[in-house]
Design an enzyme around this catalytic site. Structure first.
Site, PDB file in Angstrom:
ATOM      1  N   CYS A 168       0.835  -1.209   0.000  1.00 30.20           N
ATOM      2  CA  CYS A 168       0.000   0.000   0.000  1.00 30.20           C
ATOM      3  C   CYS A 168       0.867   1.255   0.000  1.00 30.20           C
ATOM      4  CB  CYS A 168      -0.960   0.003   1.183  1.00 30.20           C
ATOM      5  SG  CYS A 168      -0.160  -0.158   2.798  1.00 30.20           S
ATOM      6  N   HIS A 471      -1.761   1.194   7.435  1.00 29.21           N
ATOM      7  CA  HIS A 471      -2.154   1.141   6.024  1.00 29.21           C
ATOM      8  C   HIS A 471      -2.056   2.532   5.412  1.00 29.21           C
ATOM      9  CE1 HIS A 471      -4.161  -0.310   2.458  1.00 29.21           C
ATOM     10  NE2 HIS A 471      -5.142   0.556   2.597  1.00 29.21           N
TER      11      HIS A 471
END
Length: 501
Positions: A168, A471
């Site tokens: 990510c 994330h």
């Protein structure tokens, strides 16, 4: 990698009746029904999800293995082992026994035949989908991919990036850079570079961990990734080839652990800059910048040699001014930069949201002011004064000597304590338009008013509390609309959401 198990594991022929219906990149796992990262077994043609979804493809291989108790069982096991599978999105082949990607084929060329068959199925599904969408548009009928903007119907053309396993951090940076129009357009207009000659010329290159560095080009894979975004031909693109080039030339990012997005952006821009300077396969990419780019020489900032599109767009210059507190000697040094890393002032670190009552809200100006304010260096950073001929107490101040065309600001959200690295969750207010940098310039009178104003183009956000976890997602504006990029998912958002980040 040359895999020795293909002859015993690749048993299927390209027969449409053996494969599911629809686009291969959207096939569902036969166990969990997930359509993320589908892999097809080249022994039995069953479809399962990858190891970074629910890992049913790997479990399918493990369940098919028989304990080796004697030689006969070993021979029987070699007949059909379910060890080789193919990614239904990138068509790369992987062997679980070798634990690596495969570059060779069977004597009958079955792997390439399956690959071509899956590509034909994907193209057929895409053509049918495009025809269906065109028909919907002609009938003025909305579907899930259509939006109503200013009273007119338009299609979302944004493409997500598949997560290859804690990637990510890479996806968020790539999506942000793809929305810097002048930077993105430069790479998309570059001619393709053929990486191989002879019998393999013209074929797609499947990068593996065992290939040599002379077979990869970061600029080329970066160009292909940018070209795949904003075409609207697919909902998500797999940046697998780019990721393996990153593995080759950036050892810090090998593996599948979480990485720092800012650090990745710096490495990426630095290596793009170096490759553009040197060219690839004897072709100088920098020459294209001189011929085609509208950037003038006065807007370029050289870092480690000749200017490239990287320094022309992101490059600025800092003046580092140090004064000896004993004799008053002043030392000046000019440092090129591609981004500025800003500390969040300590007096704001307890305020985690805009509406929290205790104390004023920290603004981006507060962080910039802290960066450029006069600072007295502590005992661990004593300045070597050439006049006093020894280390002395001194003050330091930064001035911006030249502003870049695109200003990258990095907020230092992580700081070290005695034993661990903590995240600073302080809310920082920033403007969507008109960030005025004139007051931080060394010679503001020599700059026009508009050259110092910046509008927000993209924001990379870290969700979570740990430096090695959490994330990353990105928010970016494209043609007047704000989008939220969360790996393979792209959603339309608004300015009110962005200012609350």
């Amino acid at each position: 990698m040359e895999c020795p198990h293909l002859s015993s594991s690749v048993c299927i022929a390209p027969d449409a009746a053996k494969f599911p219906n629809g686009s291969p990149s959207s096939w569902c796992c036969s166990v969990c029904r997930s359509n993320k990262s589908p892999w097809v077994c080249l022994t039995c043609s069953s479809v399962h999800c990858g190891r970074y979804v629910n890992g049913h493809a790997k479990k399918h291989y493990e369940d098919a293995q028989v304990p080796l108790t004697n030689h006969k069982k070993s021979e029987k096991q070699d007949k059909a082992q379910h060890t080789v599978c193919m990614d239904c999105s990138s068509y790369s082949t992987y062997c679980y026994r070798c634990d690596d990607f495969v570059v060779n084929d069977t004597k009958l060329g079955l792997v390439q035949k399956v690959r071509e068959h899956l590509q034909n199925l994907e193209n057929s599904a895409f053509t049918a989908d495009r025809h269906r969408k065109r028909k919907l548009l002609e009938n003025s009928t909305l579907n899930s991919k259509l939006l109503k903007v200013n009273g007119s119907t338009t299609a979302i053309c944004a493409t997500g990036l598949r997560n290859l396993g804690n990637t990510c951090f890479m996806n968020a940076i790539l999506q942000s850079l793809s929305n810097i129009e002048q930077f993105c357009c430069y790479f998309k207009e570059l001619p393709a570079v053929e990486l191989r000659n002879g019998k393999t010329a013209g074929r797609r290159t499947y990068h593996t961990r065992s290939q040599g560095d002379n077979n990869v080009s970061l600029v080329e894979e970066f160009r292909k990734t940018l070209c795949a975004l904003w075409q609207g031909s697919q909902t998500a693109f797999s940046p697998e080839s780019l990721f393996y080039v990153v593995w080759k030339i950036m050892p810090n990012f090998r593996g599948y652990q979480q990485q720092d997005a800012h650090e990745f952006m710096r490495y990426l821009l630095d290596h793009l800059h170096l490759e553009l300077q040197g060219g690839f396969n004897g072709v100088s990419r920098s020459a294209i910048l001189q011929e085609n780019s509208t950037l003038s020489a006065s807007n370029k900032c050289c870092i480690n040699g000749a200017s490239t599109v990287v320094t022309a767009i992101f490059g600025g210059i800092l003046q580092n001014e140090v004064n000896c507190l004993i004799c008053g000697t002043e030392s000046r040094k000019f440092d090129p930069f591609l981004d500025l890393s800003l500390d969040i002032p300590s007096q704001f670190r307890s305020k985690r949201s805009k509406n929290q009552e205790n104390g004023p809200v920290c603004s981006l100006r507060d962080c910039l002011r802290s960066f450029t304010d006069l600072e007295e260096l502590d005992e661990t950073e004593l300045y070597m004064c050439h006049k006093c001929k020894k280390k002395q107490k001194s003050t330091k101040k930064f001035w911006i000597q030249k502003l870049p065309k695109v200003l990258c600001l990095h907020l230092k959200r992580f700081h070290w304590t005695a034993y661990l690295r903590n995240k600073v969750d302080t809310y920082v207010e920033f403007p969507l338009r008109g960030l005025d940098m004139k007051c931080y310039l060394l010679e503001p009178e020599n700059s026009g008013p508009e050259s110092c104003l910046y509008d927000l183009a993209a924001v990379v956000v870290h969700h979570g509390s740990g430096v090695g976890s959490g994330h990353y997602t990105a928010y970016a504006t494209h043609e007047g609309r704000w989008f939220h990029f969360n790996d393979s998912t792209v959603t339309l958002t608004d300015e009110e959401t962005v200012v609350k980040l």
